[in-house]
Motif scaffolding. Structure first.
Motif, mmCIF file in Angstrom:
data_model
loop_
_atom_site.group_PDB
_atom_site.id
_atom_site.type_symbol
_atom_site.label_atom_id
_atom_site.label_comp_id
_atom_site.label_asym_id
_atom_site.label_seq_id
_atom_site.Cartn_x
_atom_site.Cartn_y
_atom_site.Cartn_z
ATOM 1 N N LEU A 367 15.249 -1.873 1.720
ATOM 2 C CA LEU A 367 16.424 -1.499 0.939
ATOM 3 C C LEU A 367 17.309 -0.670 1.852
ATOM 4 O O LEU A 367 16.985 0.476 2.181
ATOM 5 C CB LEU A 367 16.020 -0.686 -0.296
ATOM 6 N N LEU A 427 14.820 -3.430 -6.142
ATOM 7 C CA LEU A 427 13.424 -3.114 -5.823
ATOM 8 C C LEU A 427 12.486 -4.111 -6.492
ATOM 9 O O LEU A 427 11.541 -4.625 -5.866
ATOM 10 C CB LEU A 427 13.110 -1.687 -6.266
ATOM 11 N N VAL A 438 7.945 -0.751 0.331
ATOM 12 C CA VAL A 438 9.399 -0.870 0.444
ATOM 13 C C VAL A 438 9.936 0.380 1.124
ATOM 14 O O VAL A 438 9.603 1.511 0.732
ATOM 15 C CB VAL A 438 10.066 -1.057 -0.933
ATOM 16 N N LEU A 440 12.919 2.814 1.875
ATOM 17 C CA LEU A 440 14.223 3.259 1.375
ATOM 18 C C LEU A 440 15.102 3.524 2.591
ATOM 19 O O LEU A 440 15.270 4.665 3.041
ATOM 20 C CB LEU A 440 14.053 4.516 0.511
ATOM 21 N N LEU A 464 6.471 3.297 -1.815
ATOM 22 C CA LEU A 464 7.854 3.599 -1.449
ATOM 23 C C LEU A 464 7.843 4.578 -0.277
ATOM 24 O O LEU A 464 7.172 5.614 -0.338
ATOM 25 C CB LEU A 464 8.611 4.223 -2.622
#
Length: 484
Positions: A367, A427, A438, A440, A464
């Motif tokens: 992301l 997401l 993932v 950020l 995350l």
């Protein structure tokens, strides 16, 4: 200057006669077999309004402290290997200066303790002649008693009527009187020390060694402290003492992310008091051109602005540089070769953290801004570690960009509502495509979602990763001595 020679700076103006005597003895102490072996000696004296009795308890030290700091920084800019402060009063605040500069400041106390231990091992009781100011700070007691040596001072009445006038009086050494009354007064002070059991006398004024021979002719066992200091400079110049580590931060990219990064450095530092925290210098430059606009469009190139900001941090004595902006890392390889200090690569540290703490995660969602994805810097970092990188499709990438840059996006100050909803949809899209972790990958995104080892998404859980927090932890570790 010859870059192969040692360069030593001597601060004048703190007592002109004493400083000149140390400079002369330093010249005598330096090698002279050939021009190549000689030292570069830099003596500088600027106008300095010294109080008539600087060594008294009443004299203010503020002007002296600022003068010394400015002179040290001047010698530091001239790449001195060490700086001498030919003034015992200035040694009462030596640590205050040393904590703010990079160049080593040579300590007269270290020189004298070492000299006594090597040349006069039989002497255990040391008589000291120094000012009221130095006595009050217990400068000699702290240094000598740590080495197992007792310090003896003149009685208070003799300190007032003999020692201080011998230096500061109308007929004292500072006024240029190098014989007569000044010598008689110094002898009286020395005799009182011997009567108290002193086996050796150490001057705590740089003016006393100027008349050392006159005192020795009177049978006094007194050390030439200026010559000792000069010899110490020749042997120890460049032996740096540890100074506080300083983290340099490229700020303003963006401003909220910078504040978040600073908060995370503080939160990740184990500290019981203010002084346990890490020194940080921030160059807040929100005028650095938008990195994404340059990478995906025809926006201005931010390379020079990023480089100029890093150079200011370098000039501010930073030991490393942190850039709390993922997209800016697309430009790091361009500027790192021209810097003398390292940029800690947030992307590489994030991937390293993932492999070390979540080794089972092989498929990694990204992301990030379209500029970061377009530059493929995260793809290269992830795939270089043998992992698979997954980026959002076009529609979900549009949601990510709206969460960051939209009218109600995080860069506009929003952390709830539309921006967070868009990010959660993107997401979920990555998780549905098989992402196990993932990243950020925009420093504003952790303002919307917190780092988590098991974040609930679409009836499952995903790791995350917050690169800002990982970068902060790495900077703290490096500040505490970990290897890069």
């Amino acid at each position: 200057m010859n870059p192969q020679r040692k360069r030593i700076g001597i601060i004048g103006g703190l007592g002109a006669l004493g400083a000149a005597d140390i400079f002369f003895k330093l010249v005598q102490a330096t090698p002279s077999a050939s021009g190549r072996d000689q030292y570069d000696l830099m003596f500088e004296q600027r106008p300095f309004d010294e109080p008539e009795a600087a060594g008294s308890d009443e004299a203010s030290l503020t002007a002296r402290k600022l003068y010394v700091f400015d002179m040290v920084r001047h010698f530091e800019a001239r790449q001195a290997d060490a700086v001498l402060l030919p003034c015992f009063i200035s040694h009462t605040f030596l640590d205050e200066i040393a904590g703010e500069v990079r160049v080593p400041l040579l300590d007269m106390r270290d020189a004298l303790v070492s000299h006594v231990q090597r040349r006069h091992p039989e002497a255990r009781r040391i008589g000291v002649l120094t000012s009221d100011r130095v006595r009050r700070h217990r400068l000699f007691e702290i240094a000598f008693e740590r080495a197992g040596l007792a310090v003896i001072q003149p009685a208070p009445d003799l300190q007032r009527t003999a020692l201080m006038p011998a230096i500061y009086g109308a007929n004292g050494i500072k006024s240029g009187h190098l014989q007569g009354e000044a010598i008689d007064l110094l002898e009286a002070a020395c005799r009182s020390l011997l009567d108290q059991g002193a086996e050796l006398i150490v001057p705590g004024f740089t003016e006393i060694p100027i008349v050392i021979e006159a005192l020795r002719e009177r049978g006094l066992p007194i050390v030439d402290s200026n010559r000792v200091y000069a010899g110490h400079a020749v042997t120890d110049a460049g032996n740096t003492k540890a100074r506080p580590f300083k983290v340099g931060v490229v700020g303003g990219v963006g401003p909220a992310a910078t504040a978040d990064f600073m908060r995370k450095i503080v939160l990740n530092t184990t500290a019981a008091r203010d002084q346990d925290h890490i020194k940080i210098v921030v160059e807040q430059n929100p005028q650095i051109p938008d990195r994404t606009a340059n990478l995906i469009g025809d926006g201005p190139d931010p390379t020079v602005a990023l480089y100029a900001t890093c150079k200011k941090l370098e000039a501010g004595d930073a030991d490393l540089i942190a850039i709390p902006c993922n997209t800016a890392h697309a430009f790091v390889e361009r500027i790192q070769p021209y810097l003398s200090i390292p940029i800690v690569n947030m992307l590489h540290e994030t991937v390293r953290h993932l492999r070390e703490h979540h080794p089972g995660c092989r498929r990694v969602g990204l992301l990030a801004t379209s500029g970061t994805l377009g530059s493929r810097v995260y793809h290269e970092a992830v795939e270089g570690a043998g992992l698979e990188a997954i980026a959002p499709d076009e529609a979900n990438q549009a949601r990510v960009m709206n969460a960051i840059y939209g009218e109600k996006g995080v860069k506009a100050g929003y952390t709830e509502g539309e921006c967070r909803d868009d990010l959660m949809l993107a997401l979920a899209h990555l998780v549905e495509r098989g992402a196990q972790a993932v990243i950020l990958g925009c420093t504003e995104l952790p303002l919307l979602l917190a780092q988590s080892a098991a974040f609930p998404v679409a009836r499952t859980h995903v790791v995350l990763l917050d690169p800002t927090d990982i970068l902060a932890r790495k900077c703290v570790a490096l500040a505490h001595g970990d290897s890069p």
